[in-house]
Design an enzyme around this catalytic site. Structure first.
Site, PDB file in Angstrom:
ATOM      1  N   GLY A   1       0.791  -1.225   0.000  1.00 38.01           N
ATOM      2  CA  GLY A   1       0.000   0.000   0.000  1.00 38.01           C
ATOM      3  C   GLY A   1       0.821   1.272   0.000  1.00 38.01           C
ATOM      4  O   GLY A   1       0.318   2.343   0.301  1.00 38.01           O
ATOM      5  N   CYS A   2       2.112   1.179  -0.367  1.00 33.50           N
ATOM      6  CA  CYS A   2       2.969   2.356  -0.275  1.00 33.50           C
ATOM      7  C   CYS A   2       3.026   3.133  -1.572  1.00 33.50           C
ATOM      8  O   CYS A   2       3.570   4.229  -1.612  1.00 33.50           O
ATOM      9  CB  CYS A   2       4.385   1.925   0.121  1.00 33.50           C
ATOM     10  N   GLY A   3       2.530   2.548  -2.668  1.00 28.42           N
ATOM     11  CA  GLY A   3       2.596   3.234  -3.945  1.00 28.42           C
ATOM     12  C   GLY A   3       3.909   3.024  -4.674  1.00 28.42           C
ATOM     13  O   GLY A   3       4.021   3.324  -5.850  1.00 28.42           O
ATOM     14  N   CYS A  12       5.853   0.017  -3.829  1.00 27.85           N
ATOM     15  CA  CYS A  12       6.297  -1.347  -3.543  1.00 27.85           C
ATOM     16  C   CYS A  12       6.343  -2.215  -4.790  1.00 27.85           C
ATOM     17  O   CYS A  12       6.830  -3.328  -4.733  1.00 27.85           O
ATOM     18  CB  CYS A  12       5.403  -1.982  -2.482  1.00 27.85           C
TER      19      CYS A  12
END
Length: 274
Positions: A110-112, A114
């Site tokens: 969910g980090c954008g 990864c």
């Protein structure tokens, strides 16, 4: 280990403008194959249930999970009700390297960002092939895919599988493997070659499919310097072949072909090893 059939006969109804008739067709079988390394599953692939040891070793080599069969201490293929498990037990130094690779690929979700590691892996850099190596006559390349047809019994049964063959200068196709997946067929061929101590650097791979990036990657990882395919390459696959000094002949059918990267390994006269 129980042996699964490569094909299965099933009844159907053939419908044409002239009417209908009952038919029995041979259909290629496919099953999930789980590839595990020291008890940890690395991948699950759908494949034809034949030459599983070849497939597993070829996949492990072409994906960089091992660099040489000597790193495998033990291998077994176990048939389960719903598929096949290809189990590798690696030498400890290689197992440690694989565990480190798996740790490096794990990260927050969910980090954008990864997906960057996965993108890098998809377009992993390749060590360029050495200059020289085997040389093929133009006529050998032109008839390569036609010659491969004689090594495709499952295709003759089903008309639904791909093949990959190994061509040696002056000897023609000396080995071939088939599978429902074009990548699997190439992995099976690579595995068969290395398990029989045949050097892929001495010949060419011949494919019944188009040439995508992963087919170029697998060919270069196996250190085979020539790739001949019946269909087209993608633009990215061609750029990667050029960078890796891989000779690429595409649209090889009906006595002709298009020659792209590293053309010096294809000659008009007698073939020789440079």
């Amino acid at each position: 280990m129980a042996v699964r059939a490569r094909s299965l006969s099933r009844p159907g109804v053939a419908m044409h403008r002239e009417g209908t008739r009952s038919v029995v067709r041979s259909l290629p079988e496919e099953v999930p194959v789980a590839l595990t390394f020291n008890g940890s599953t690395q991948a699950v692939m759908m494949a034809t249930p034949a030459d599983i040891a070849d497939f597993a070793h070829g996949f492990a080599l072409s994906e960089g999970l091992i660099s040489h069969p000597s790193e495998v201490e033990e291998f077994e293929a176990v048939t389960h009700e719903r598929g096949i498990e290809a189990r590798f037990w690696l030498r400890e130094d290689r197992a440690a390297a694989l565990r480190e690779r798996q740790r490096n690929m794990m990260g927050p979700t969910g980090c954008g960002l990864c997906g960057i590691d996965s993108l890098d892996q998809a377009l992993r850099p390749l060590d360029a092939l050495p200059e020289g190596g085997p040389v093929l006559e133009r006529a050998e390349v032109a008839r390569a895919t036609d010659a491969l047809r004689a090594h495709q019994p499952l295709h003759d049964q089903t008309r639904a599988v791909h093949a990959a063959g190994f061509l040696l200068p002056g000897r023609g196709i000396v080995m071939a493997r088939e599978d429902v997946g074009r990548h699997n067929a190439l992995d099976k061929l690579i595995g068969a070659l290395v398990r029989q101590d045949v050097n892929p650097a001495e010949g060419a791979f011949v494919l019944t499919s188009r040439v995508s990036v992963d087919m170029v990657q697998k060919t270069v990882m196996a250190r085979c310097p020539i790739l001949i395919a019946v269909s087209a390459p993608t633009a990215l696959a061609l750029r990667m072949a050029e960078e890796a000094r891989l000779t690429l002949a595409a649209f090889a059918r009906s006595g002709g072909f298009d020659l792209y990267a590293a053309p010096e390994r294809i000659v008009d006269g007698d073939a020789h090893v440079a």
